[in-house]
Every structure is written in structure tokens, then in C-alpha cells.
Write an enzyme that holds these catalytic residues in place. Structure first.
Site, PDB file in Angstrom:
ATOM      1  N   LYS A  27       0.837  -1.199   0.000  1.00  0.00           N
ATOM      2  CA  LYS A  27       0.000   0.000   0.000  1.00  0.00           C
ATOM      3  C   LYS A  27       0.876   1.254   0.000  1.00  0.00           C
ATOM      4  O   LYS A  27       2.067   1.205   0.296  1.00  0.00           O
ATOM      5  CB  LYS A  27      -0.933  -0.005   1.212  1.00  0.00           C
ATOM      6  CG  LYS A  27      -0.250   0.033   2.563  1.00  0.00           C
ATOM      7  CD  LYS A  27      -1.286  -0.015   3.690  1.00  0.00           C
ATOM      8  CE  LYS A  27      -0.602   0.018   5.052  1.00  0.00           C
ATOM      9  NZ  LYS A  27      -1.578   0.060   6.163  1.00  0.00           N
ATOM     10  N   TYR A  84      16.226  30.114   6.760  1.00  0.00           N
ATOM     11  CA  TYR A  84      14.956  30.642   7.252  1.00  0.00           C
ATOM     12  C   TYR A  84      14.951  30.716   8.776  1.00  0.00           C
ATOM     13  O   TYR A  84      15.356  29.781   9.461  1.00  0.00           O
ATOM     14  CB  TYR A  84      13.791  29.769   6.807  1.00  0.00           C
ATOM     15  CG  TYR A  84      13.437  29.916   5.343  1.00  0.00           C
ATOM     16  CD1 TYR A  84      12.982  31.126   4.833  1.00  0.00           C
ATOM     17  CD2 TYR A  84      13.539  28.833   4.476  1.00  0.00           C
ATOM     18  CE1 TYR A  84      12.646  31.254   3.497  1.00  0.00           C
ATOM     19  CE2 TYR A  84      13.202  28.942   3.134  1.00  0.00           C
ATOM     20  CZ  TYR A  84      12.761  30.155   2.657  1.00  0.00           C
ATOM     21  OH  TYR A  84      12.431  30.299   1.329  1.00  0.00           O
TER      22      TYR A  84
END
Length: 368
Positions: A34, A251
Site C-alpha cells: 500500500k 529561514y
């Protein structure tokens, strides 16, 4: 020149892990593919396992359809089951195995015009409290399925909530509830996910459903079960700059140099799947030497401290996780789990190798 960021997928390691888990469990095992095989590429992983796997499992119908369209003819179990009558029709046409875990799905089968017998996995809720029939209803639901005359085989299953906690009593309680609920009902049983296979011998019944462990991320804390990492997330330094003491980087100016610092700029960011939450000092391997992230991970780039590695520069290779940097350690440092990191890998190309990659000893920790 292409951006030097990619994920190497070692299909030999995948096969090793499947065989290791199947042998440890005994019986048969569905390889869980999955979420695009937890970020590793479901179709390629399925083809790599098709000659040794007893079958596969996916989350929902579309994932199963993609495997059938790619030529995978082995059994495929749809873990969420069907959402409507159309799903049931497609499952029948493609000879998919389906999980039935609530009343509406049971009614779909009872009301359907199925002409080909179905292979059903009947799911019981033994403690996960998420999906599954109540244990006390097991016999009645099983009887209703049989009475439809549309069922070829019924496998009884449940799912563990805390199997990755070997010291917890919850899993033993779930095993006992399951055994009591299914006593006297004929058919194969399935309890083990990856952690169940590795840590709970009493749960090793007829079928296993290993997922994360297939890809070499051990779900048991401090686990040493002979699993090999399948994915190596790599990039390269593509620029170098120097910071003076007191200068800030990136940042939010999260990193301020305490000394003259050489910074390697790396083509890898959170848009590729590397966690933005990775803290200062999260380990990476640069040209085979341990280094650490500095500054905040941005969308397309991250920065590493190469001050103590004078030979490191433009073109130097980085391992973000793989044989030397455990994905579990990166996940722990970042406040998440390996499942999320692997499933989030995107944008970077996947490079497949049938030949085993070199698996050197891992670091004890991914955080400095």
C-alpha cells in the site's frame, strides 16, 4: 545535468527481507504494497517479489487495479474492502481478495449478484477500536457470509494496536480475544503485521501481513532482526559557502555560526520528502563521513556542516538515510515515524537495483 537527488531502491534487500519475515513467521505471508509500497514503487516491488511471495496486500481498490494492469496475477488483498457495489463488481472481475469489516460491506455481498465465488477476509475488532466486527459477533457474521453461497473461502483476521511495544500487555489481550472469538470456526487465521511477526510468536498463525519491515525499517525499538534497508535517499553538495562567527543561516536564522563554518548546500528538501522538522545536528553521511544538518530544512534544499571535512565540496555524495543512517533514527529525531518519511518520498526519481547494494555497519544514532 539532472538534479543530483534520488532514492536508490535495493530490490535484492527487499527479497531478503520478505524471505526473512516469512521464515520467521512460518506459514504464508502477503507483502503489503500500500501507499506505493511505502514510497518504494508498488509495481516494481511486486515484480521483484512475484516469484517468492504468497500474495500482496494494498489499501484500496485502485491500488489493486494498478497491480493487475501491470501484470501481477498473484493474490491481492484489499485491506479497506469495498466502498460500494461497483468496487465489489471490480473485485470480482479481477479476482481480488477483500476484507469485510463492517455491516454495510456484509450487506453488499448479501445483495450482490456475484457469479464468481469471493475470497473474503473477515476482520474482527479485538482492541484496535478502528475497524472490524465485535468479537462476539464473529460466528454470526461468518454464518451470514457462508449462507450467501457466494464465498469461496473465509480467512479470519484482526489487527494489532500496540505490537511494536513488546512490554505492553495489550497484544496478548488481543490474541486471547481473537482466539476466544474464533474458537470452533473453520478457516485460516491472520494476526501478524510487521511487529507481530518480529515480537509475538503466539500470533504467528496461517498468514502474515508484513509492511514496514519489508522495507528494512524495524518497527521494534532497538530491533536487530536481520533486516536490510531497501531505500537509500541520496543527494550531493552543489554549492559551498563560508560563514563567519555570528552569521546566521537560512529561514528564521535558526543556526548562528559559533565559529568560522563551511556550509554545504544540498539538493534535498521537504518537497522531496525529507522532514522539515529535522533538528540541528541530524546526522548525514558526506563522502562516508558523519556530518550534521545545520539551519532549517527548506522546500528544495538543506544545509550541512562540512567545516571538519576539508575534502568535501561540490559533488560530494550524501546519504540522508539508508545503510549507514537509519531511517528510524531520522524519524525519531524529527518527531515522526519511518512510515511517514518513506511514504512522503516524492519528486526524486527512484533508481532500482537488482544487485545487492553494499550494506555497511549503521550508526548508533542519527542525531548528533
Amino acid at each position: 545535468m539532472a538534479r543530483p537527488a534520488f532514492a536508490k531502491i535495493d530490490l535484492a534487500a527487499l527479497r531478503h527481507n520478505y524471505e526473512r519475515l516469512r521464515t520467521l513467521h512460518g506459514g504464508r505471508a502477503l507483502a503489503v504494497l500500500k501507499a506505493n509500497a511505502y514510497g518504494h514503487g508498488a509495481v516494481r516491488c511486486a515484480h521483484a517479489l512475484t516469484d517468492i511471495a504468497d500474495g500482496f496486500a494494498v489499501a484500496f481498490l485502485e491500488e489493486a487495479v494498478a497491480l493487475r494492469e501491470a501484470g501481477i496475477n498473484a493474490p491481492i488483498l484489499v485491506l479497506e474492502g469495498m466502498f460500494d457495489a461497483h468496487d465489489l463488481q471490480v473485485a470480482q472481475e479481477l479476482e481480488l481478495w477483500i476484507v469485510v469489516h463492517h455491516e454495510a460491506q456484509l450487506r453488499m455481498i448479501e445483495l450482490s449478484a456475484c457469479t464468481t465465488p469471493l475470497h473474503v477476509w473477515l476482520k474482527l475488532n479485538t482492541g484496535m477500536e478502528r475497524a472490524g466486527f465485535a468479537p462476539e459477533d464473529a460466528a454470526a457474521v461468518h454464518s451470514r457470509l457462508v449462507s450467501t453461497g457466494k464465498i469461496e473461502q473465509i480467512i479470519l483476521m484482526s489487527h494489532f494496536a500496540r505490537a511494536d511495544e513488546p512490554d505492553s500487555e495489550a497484544t496478548a489481550a488481543q490474541i486471547e480475544r481473537f482466539d476466544n472469538a474464533t474458537a470452533g470456526i473453520a478457516g485460516d487465521r491472520s494476526l501478524c503485521n510487521s511487529a507481530g511477526v518480529l515480537a509475538w510468536p503466539d500470533a504467528r498463525l496461517d498468514w502474515a501481513r508484513p509492511g514496514i519491515a519489508l522495507y528494512g525499517a524495524d518497527p521494534i525499538p532497538s530491533g536487530e532482526h536481520g533486516l536490510l534497508p531497501v531505500m537509500t535517499l541520496e543527494s550531493r553538495v552543489f554549492a559551498v559557502r563560508d560563514l563567519q562567527a555570528g552569521e546566521a543561516l537560512g529561514y528564521g536564522a535558526r543556526f548562528i555560526a559559533s565559529r568560522p563554518t563551511r556550509v554545504g548546500l544540498v539538493a534535498m528538501g521537504y518537497a522531496d520528502g525529507y522532514p522539515r522538522t529535522a533538528p540541528e545536528g541530524t546526522a548525514v553521511m558526506v563522502d562516508g563521513q558523519v556530518s550534521g544538518i545545520i539551519g532549517r530544512v527548506s522546500m528544495d534544499m538543506l544545509t550541512v556542516d562540512i567545516t571538519d571535512h576539508p575534502s568535501t565540496g561540490i559533488g560530494s555524495r550524501l546519504e540522508l538515510w539508508g545503510p549507514r543512517i537509519r531511517v528510524n533514527d531520522v524519524a525519531h529525531a524529527s518527531g515522526t515515524i519511518a512510515y511517514e518519511l518513506l511514504c512522503n518520498v516524492k519528486r526524486v526519481p527512484l533508481q532500482y537495483s537488482q544487485e545487492p547494494l553494499v550494506h555497511t555497519p549503521k550508526l548508533e544514532s542519527a542525531a548528533a
